[in-house]
Motif scaffolding. Structure first.
Motif, short mmCIF file in Angstrom:
data_model
loop_
_atom_site.label_atom_id
_atom_site.label_comp_id
_atom_site.label_asym_id
_atom_site.label_seq_id
_atom_site.Cartn_x
_atom_site.Cartn_y
_atom_site.Cartn_z
N ASP A 8 1.14 -1.02 -0.04
CA ASP A 8 -0.03 0.11 -0.13
C ASP A 8 0.92 1.51 0.03
N ARG A 9 2.19 1.19 0.03
CA ARG A 9 2.95 2.45 0.27
C ARG A 9 4.34 2.15 0.09
N PHE A 10 4.98 3.20 -0.56
CA PHE A 10 6.32 2.94 -1.08
C PHE A 10 6.27 4.86 -1.44
N SER A 11 7.81 4.28 -0.80
CA SER A 11 8.80 5.53 -0.66
C SER A 11 9.72 5.47 -2.24
N LEU A 12 9.80 6.81 -2.55
CA LEU A 12 11.26 6.97 -3.67
C LEU A 12 12.34 8.47 -3.60
N CYS A 13 12.69 8.40 -4.02
CA CYS A 13 13.82 9.52 -4.13
C CYS A 13 14.44 9.86 -2.74
N GLY A 14 14.92 8.91 -2.23
CA GLY A 14 15.78 8.54 -1.22
C GLY A 14 14.62 8.82 0.11
N GLY A 15 13.39 8.39 -0.01
CA GLY A 15 11.92 8.33 1.13
C GLY A 15 11.83 9.51 1.18
N ASN A 16 12.18 10.42 0.44
CA ASN A 16 11.62 12.20 0.59
C ASN A 16 9.71 11.88 0.10
N LEU A 17 9.96 11.05 -0.58
CA LEU A 17 8.19 11.60 -1.07
C LEU A 17 7.94 9.71 -1.19
N VAL A 18 6.39 9.87 -0.29
CA VAL A 18 6.08 8.44 0.18
C VAL A 18 4.60 8.50 -0.69
N ILE A 19 4.05 7.76 -1.11
CA ILE A 19 2.86 7.50 -2.04
C ILE A 19 2.36 5.81 -0.52
N ASP A 20 1.55 6.48 -0.85
CA ASP A 20 0.25 5.79 0.44
C ASP A 20 -0.78 5.81 -0.18
N PRO A 21 -1.20 5.52 -1.60
CA PRO A 21 -2.27 4.98 -1.76
C PRO A 21 -3.43 4.34 -1.25
N GLY A 22 -3.42 3.13 -0.27
CA GLY A 22 -3.75 3.23 0.84
C GLY A 22 -5.04 4.29 1.35
N ARG A 23 -4.23 5.59 1.79
CA ARG A 23 -5.19 6.44 2.75
C ARG A 23 -5.07 7.76 1.24
N HIS A 24 -4.66 7.67 -0.01
CA HIS A 24 -4.53 8.36 -0.57
C HIS A 24 -3.99 9.77 -0.15
N VAL A 25 -2.72 9.39 0.01
CA VAL A 25 -1.43 10.89 0.50
C VAL A 25 -0.59 10.51 -0.10
N VAL A 26 0.68 11.85 -0.70
CA VAL A 26 1.48 11.26 -0.88
C VAL A 26 1.88 12.96 0.53
N THR A 27 3.40 12.39 0.62
CA THR A 27 4.18 13.30 1.27
C THR A 27 5.40 13.95 0.60
N LEU A 28 5.74 15.17 0.81
CA LEU A 28 7.35 15.44 0.64
C LEU A 28 7.30 15.28 1.79
N HIS A 29 8.88 15.23 1.87
CA HIS A 29 9.69 15.36 3.26
C HIS A 29 8.67 15.88 4.62
N GLY A 30 7.57 14.18 4.63
CA GLY A 30 6.62 14.52 5.33
C GLY A 30 5.46 15.29 5.37
N ASP A 31 5.34 16.48 4.67
CA ASP A 31 4.23 17.10 4.45
C ASP A 31 3.07 16.55 3.63
N GLN A 32 2.45 16.89 3.52
CA GLN A 32 0.93 15.89 2.66
C GLN A 32 1.37 17.40 1.42
N ILE A 33 0.74 16.39 0.05
CA ILE A 33 0.60 17.22 -0.82
C ILE A 33 -0.45 17.03 -1.13
N GLU A 34 -1.17 18.15 -1.48
CA GLU A 34 -2.58 18.36 -1.87
C GLU A 34 -2.71 17.44 -4.08
N LEU A 35 -3.35 16.89 -4.14
CA LEU A 35 -2.74 15.96 -5.46
C LEU A 35 -4.49 16.64 -5.66
N THR A 36 -5.33 16.44 -6.97
CA THR A 36 -6.01 16.22 -7.21
C THR A 36 -6.66 13.67 -7.49
#
Ligand code: CA
Length: 241
Positions: free
Chosen positions: A136-164
């Motif tokens: 459900d969850r995978f991280s990229l860019c040395g862990g700085n970008l995390v995609i969590d499809p289960g919760r439908h959340v993407v975080t950049l340096h730990g901060d959630q970013i708003e995506l359509t």
């Protein structure tokens, strides 16, 4: 570890030998065949680790070989690198949509070809799918970008970013297989299913917005001219110099 075995499908003798020479020098076992028909016979028998497939072949052309390989019972998941003539972008797009892993256009540099081969074999290696236990969850860019499809959340340096929804779907699709080129058509069907009204042109617009939202990692979504987009692997850039 046993050497990877490459099947070279190429009717031009000089090019086949050039590929063969560099592949052997890099420690691969190889077999050359000069026609699509032979390639199809060999692939189910010999089960190569990767097939280098020229598109312009005398009997069964490369795209048809690709189509038939993907329908085989044995060997249908063989990684395929297509070699096309320069300017045949529509063939490259068709090839990728039929399941080719990557491509080079003629004339190609043997070094780049070998780098592409290494990348495909590395990507097919199980360690690439290390995140499988936590699908459900995978991280990229040395862990700085995390995609969590289960919760439908993407975080950049730990901060959630708003995506359509569309941006989220595209990012998830591209980032799930870093380094793999995806055509606009593939992106559209992955994001919206078959009954889509999303056009190729809109894909570009969404990509632009997505890049902006990804900040410093925006350029990881690379445009592959005439073909589509891919999420770049940091390590791939070093190899692909
Ligand atoms: Ca040819």
């Amino acid at each position: 570890m046993t050497e990877s075995f490459l099947l070279i499908v190429e009717d031009e003798l000089e090019i086949a030998e050039l590929i063969d020479f560099h592949a052997n020098r890099d420690g691969y076992e190889t077999k050359i065949v000069h026609s699509g028909r032979t390639a199809l016979e060999v692939i189910s028998q010999d089960q190569p680790d990767l097939m280098i497939l020229d598109l312009m072949l005398p009997d069964v052309d490369g795209l048809e070989v690709l189509r038939r390989v993907r329908r085989l019972e044995k060997g249908n998941d063989t990684p395929i690198l297509i070699v096309s003539a320069k300017g045949d972008e529509s063939d490259v797009v068709a090839g990728i949509e039929l399941g080719a892993d990557d491509y080079v256009t003629k004339p190609f540099s043997p070094r780049i070809l070998m780098a592409r081969i290494r990348n495909i074999l590395r990507r097919r290696n199980p360690e690439i799918d290390a995140g499988k236990n936590d699908p459900d969850r995978f991280s990229l860019c040395g862990g700085n970008l995390v995609i969590d499809p289960g919760r439908h959340v993407v975080t950049l340096h730990g901060d959630q970013i708003e995506l359509t929804l569309t941006e989220f779907g595209m990012l998830q699709y591209l980032a799930a297989r870093p380094g793999f080129v995806r055509t606009r058509e593939q992106i559209i069907s992955a994001v919206h299913g078959r009954s889509t009204v999303l056009s190729s042109r809109t894909v570009d617009v969404h990509v632009t917005a997505l890049r902006r939202k990804l900040g410093e990692f925006g350029d990881r979504i690379e445009t592959v001219r005439g073909v589509g987009y891919r999420f770049a692997e940091a390590s791939e850039r070093v190899i692909d110099d």
